[in-house]
Design a protein around this motif. Structure first.
Motif, PDB file in Angstrom:
ATOM      1  N   UNK A  87       0.829  -1.217   0.000  1.00 54.12           N
ATOM      2  CA  UNK A  87       0.000   0.000   0.000  1.00 54.12           C
ATOM      3  C   UNK A  87       0.860   1.262   0.000  1.00 54.12           C
ATOM      4  N   UNK A  88       1.954   1.239   0.753  1.00 53.58           N
ATOM      5  CA  UNK A  88       2.823   2.421   0.818  1.00 53.58           C
ATOM      6  C   UNK A  88       3.361   2.777  -0.562  1.00 53.58           C
ATOM      7  N   UNK A  89       3.845   1.779  -1.303  1.00 52.97           N
ATOM      8  CA  UNK A  89       4.389   2.038  -2.644  1.00 52.97           C
ATOM      9  C   UNK A  89       3.329   2.640  -3.556  1.00 52.97           C
ATOM     10  N   UNK A  90       2.105   2.128  -3.452  1.00 50.24           N
ATOM     11  CA  UNK A  90       1.022   2.642  -4.285  1.00 50.24           C
ATOM     12  C   UNK A  90       0.664   4.076  -3.915  1.00 50.24           C
ATOM     13  N   UNK A  91       0.715   4.400  -2.625  1.00 54.00           N
ATOM     14  CA  UNK A  91       0.441   5.774  -2.195  1.00 54.00           C
ATOM     15  C   UNK A  91       1.521   6.727  -2.711  1.00 54.00           C
ATOM     16  N   UNK A  92       2.766   6.272  -2.680  1.00 55.26           N
ATOM     17  CA  UNK A  92       3.858   7.101  -3.194  1.00 55.26           C
ATOM     18  C   UNK A  92       3.700   7.296  -4.695  1.00 55.26           C
ATOM     19  N   UNK A  93       3.315   6.248  -5.401  1.00 55.73           N
ATOM     20  CA  UNK A  93       3.077   6.367  -6.839  1.00 55.73           C
ATOM     21  C   UNK A  93       1.979   7.382  -7.127  1.00 55.73           C
ATOM     22  N   UNK A  94       0.970   7.409  -6.263  1.00 59.26           N
ATOM     23  CA  UNK A  94      -0.112   8.388  -6.424  1.00 59.26           C
ATOM     24  C   UNK A  94       0.409   9.811  -6.234  1.00 59.26           C
ATOM     25  N   UNK A  95       1.302  10.011  -5.264  1.00 62.56           N
ATOM     26  CA  UNK A  95       1.891  11.338  -5.050  1.00 62.56           C
ATOM     27  C   UNK A  95       2.707  11.772  -6.262  1.00 62.56           C
ATOM     28  N   UNK A  96       3.465  10.841  -6.817  1.00 63.44           N
ATOM     29  CA  UNK A  96       4.250  11.137  -8.025  1.00 63.44           C
ATOM     30  C   UNK A  96       3.325  11.571  -9.157  1.00 63.44           C
ATOM     31  N   UNK A  97       2.236  10.825  -9.331  1.00 61.17           N
ATOM     32  CA  UNK A  97       1.277  11.142 -10.391  1.00 61.17           C
ATOM     33  C   UNK A  97       0.627  12.511 -10.171  1.00 61.17           C
ATOM     34  N   UNK A  98       0.320  12.843  -8.923  1.00 57.12           N
ATOM     35  CA  UNK A  98      -0.327  14.129  -8.625  1.00 57.12           C
ATOM     36  C   UNK A  98       0.573  15.301  -8.980  1.00 57.12           C
ATOM     37  N   UNK A  99       1.850  15.199  -8.625  1.00 61.36           N
ATOM     38  CA  UNK A  99       2.783  16.284  -8.943  1.00 61.36           C
ATOM     39  C   UNK A  99       3.002  16.377 -10.449  1.00 61.36           C
ATOM     40  N   UNK A 100       3.055  15.222 -11.113  1.00 59.94           N
ATOM     41  CA  UNK A 100       3.230  15.222 -12.568  1.00 59.94           C
ATOM     42  C   UNK A 100       2.072  15.938 -13.259  1.00 59.94           C
ATOM     43  N   UNK A 101       0.860  15.720 -12.759  1.00 57.94           N
ATOM     44  CA  UNK A 101      -0.300  16.388 -13.349  1.00 57.94           C
ATOM     45  C   UNK A 101      -0.215  17.896 -13.157  1.00 57.94           C
ATOM     46  N   UNK A 102       0.216  18.329 -11.973  1.00 58.66           N
ATOM     47  CA  UNK A 102       0.355  19.758 -11.717  1.00 58.66           C
ATOM     48  C   UNK A 102       1.472  20.369 -12.567  1.00 58.66           C
ATOM     49  N   UNK A 103       2.498  19.606 -12.819  1.00 63.57           N
ATOM     50  CA  UNK A 103       3.641  20.064 -13.618  1.00 63.57           C
ATOM     51  C   UNK A 103       3.409  19.892 -15.110  1.00 63.57           C
ATOM     52  N   UNK A 104       2.344  19.146 -15.461  1.00 66.73           N
ATOM     53  CA  UNK A 104       2.047  18.829 -16.855  1.00 66.73           C
ATOM     54  C   UNK A 104       3.224  18.088 -17.512  1.00 66.73           C
ATOM     55  N   UNK A 105       3.715  17.075 -16.797  1.00 65.59           N
ATOM     56  CA  UNK A 105       4.791  16.241 -17.331  1.00 65.59           C
ATOM     57  C   UNK A 105       4.499  14.796 -16.949  1.00 65.59           C
ATOM     58  N   UNK A 106       5.364  13.882 -17.320  1.00 66.55           N
ATOM     59  CA  UNK A 106       5.140  12.468 -17.032  1.00 66.55           C
ATOM     60  C   UNK A 106       5.483  12.143 -15.580  1.00 66.55           C
ATOM     61  N   UNK A 107       4.861  11.108 -15.062  1.00 70.61           N
ATOM     62  CA  UNK A 107       5.183  10.631 -13.717  1.00 70.61           C
ATOM     63  C   UNK A 107       6.640  10.189 -13.650  1.00 70.61           C
ATOM     64  N   UNK A 108       7.112   9.548 -14.711  1.00 68.54           N
ATOM     65  CA  UNK A 108       8.502   9.079 -14.746  1.00 68.54           C
ATOM     66  C   UNK A 108       9.469  10.241 -14.540  1.00 68.54           C
ATOM     67  N   UNK A 109       9.167  11.372 -15.156  1.00 68.80           N
ATOM     68  CA  UNK A 109      10.058  12.532 -15.051  1.00 68.80           C
ATOM     69  C   UNK A 109      10.159  13.024 -13.606  1.00 68.80           C
ATOM     70  N   UNK A 110       9.051  13.006 -12.893  1.00 68.18           N
ATOM     71  CA  UNK A 110       9.061  13.446 -11.494  1.00 68.18           C
ATOM     72  C   UNK A 110       9.872  12.476 -10.638  1.00 68.18           C
ATOM     73  N   UNK A 111       9.646  11.190 -10.829  1.00 65.47           N
ATOM     74  CA  UNK A 111      10.377  10.184 -10.042  1.00 65.47           C
ATOM     75  C   UNK A 111      11.876  10.247 -10.321  1.00 65.47           C
ATOM     76  N   UNK A 112      12.230  10.468 -11.563  1.00 64.66           N
ATOM     77  CA  UNK A 112      13.649  10.577 -11.925  1.00 64.66           C
ATOM     78  C   UNK A 112      14.257  11.858 -11.375  1.00 64.66           C
TER      79      UNK A 112
END
Length: 333
Positions: free
Chosen positions: A241-266
């Motif tokens: 569950x923790x990993x999935x919650x972190x993935x959700x945070x990555x996705x949320x910031x990516x949407x605000x930044x208008x970029x890919x989730x991968x880019x935020x994680x990297x």
């Protein structure tokens, strides 16, 4: 491209390192690219300044070294490249064709160089810490490989901090060549190496190269990829569950930044000043470009807080805990 000095060595490497586990033979894994499919990705990385190439004899049981270096020998300039390969995992059913005995290491470096059609490798790395072989035997063999000109430097990967300390102690005691680089797993969903290994590497002057910045694809939010659907290790390491919650945070910031989730994680990985280089195992040119854009992305303190707030400690990920790790429970609020 940005370049850094690797640890306290004089070697300069690109901050993006081309990971090649996905190149070799589909007979090994269904998501592997053959030589024709691999060449455009390799060429794209070289065109954008990558000089650091990560290999291992285990990838596609040797075919990965052959495929990647066929391309590099055709389109690259050997003297411009920093090529690393690793030794340790079983290459056959032969009882001595595994681990870090002198017999296996000496055989493996010659086999790797033959497949690569090269005279030397820049960094020859231990793929893990072999608890069944005296470390003195292992490090003397690695030392002799450097002295023979078959490798310029040595490196290590994925072990406990005390094991790295033992390696350095043996090198110091017997005046042997020391490793210049530690390759470890680090991403928003797995940060255990920040406790001891990374500070210890900083103290001892080792460079740090990071693999799996996307948590084997989880943080790219690409759950339907061939690899994610067929790779047992993805489920074992990052299904909690923790990993999935972190993935959700990555996705949320990516949407605000208008970029890919991968880019935020990297970007989270590359924003770490301790990280010398980040491995990019790209399946497409566009995936590599995402990492290139992440290289120049600065995350705000609020964004970093969001990416890190759900993190919960977990068992270390290494060969010694495989199949034994206890799934973590999300930290209570």
């Amino acid at each position: 491209m940005q370049y850094v000095q690797l640890g306290q060595s004089g070697l300069k490497v690109s901050r993006l390192c081309l990971g090649t586990m996905n190149m070799g033979s589909k007979q090994w894994k269904p998501w592997i690219f053959d030589e024709k499919e691999s060449e455009p990705i390799i060429a794209h990385a070289l065109d954008h300044g990558v000089n650091f190439i990560d290999l291992a004899d285990f990838y596609s049981q040797g075919e990965g070294e052959r495929v990647v270096c066929n391309v590099l020998n055709r389109i690259g300039k050997r003297d411009d490249l920093v090529i690393t390969t690793k030794v340790g995992y079983a290459m056959s059913d032969n009882i001595n064709d595994t681990g870090h005995s002198r017999k296996h290491i000496m055989k493996s470096i010659d086999a790797s160089l033959t497949r690569m059609n090269m005279d030397y490798v820049d960094i020859y790395m231990l793929h893990f810490y072999d608890v069944h072989t005296p470390i003195e035997e292992t490090m003397l063999a690695m030392h002799d490989i450097v002295k023979a000109g078959k490798a310029r430097y040595i490196g290590v990967s994925t072990m406990y901090t005390w094991q790295l300390a033992k390696i350095l102690q043996v090198c110091e005691r017997y005046n042997l060549v020391k490793p210049i680089n530690m390759q470890l797993q680090l991403n928003c969903a797995y940060r255990e190496e920040e406790r001891e290994m990374i500070p210890f590497c900083m103290d001892q002057g080792l460079g740090i190269s990071v693999f799996s910045p996307l948590a084997r694809g989880l943080l790219a939010n690409d759950f339907q990829s061939t690899r994610n659907k067929t790779d047992f290790f993805t489920a074992e390491m990052y299904s909690d569950k923790t990993s999935l919650e972190i993935a959700h945070s990555v996705s949320s910031i990516a949407q605000l930044r208008n970029c890919s989730s991968a880019q935020i994680a990297q970007a989270w990985v590359l924003n770490k000043p301790e990280v010398s280089s980040m491995l990019v195992g790209a399946d497409t040119k566009e995936q590599f470009d995402s990492a290139l854009q992440a290289l120049n992305m600065q995350l705000s303190s609020d964004e970093i807080f969001e990416l890190e707030r759900n993190y919960t400690p977990c068992d270390l990920i290494n060969d010694y805990t495989a199949g034994k790790r206890i799934p973590r429970e999300a930290r209570s609020r």
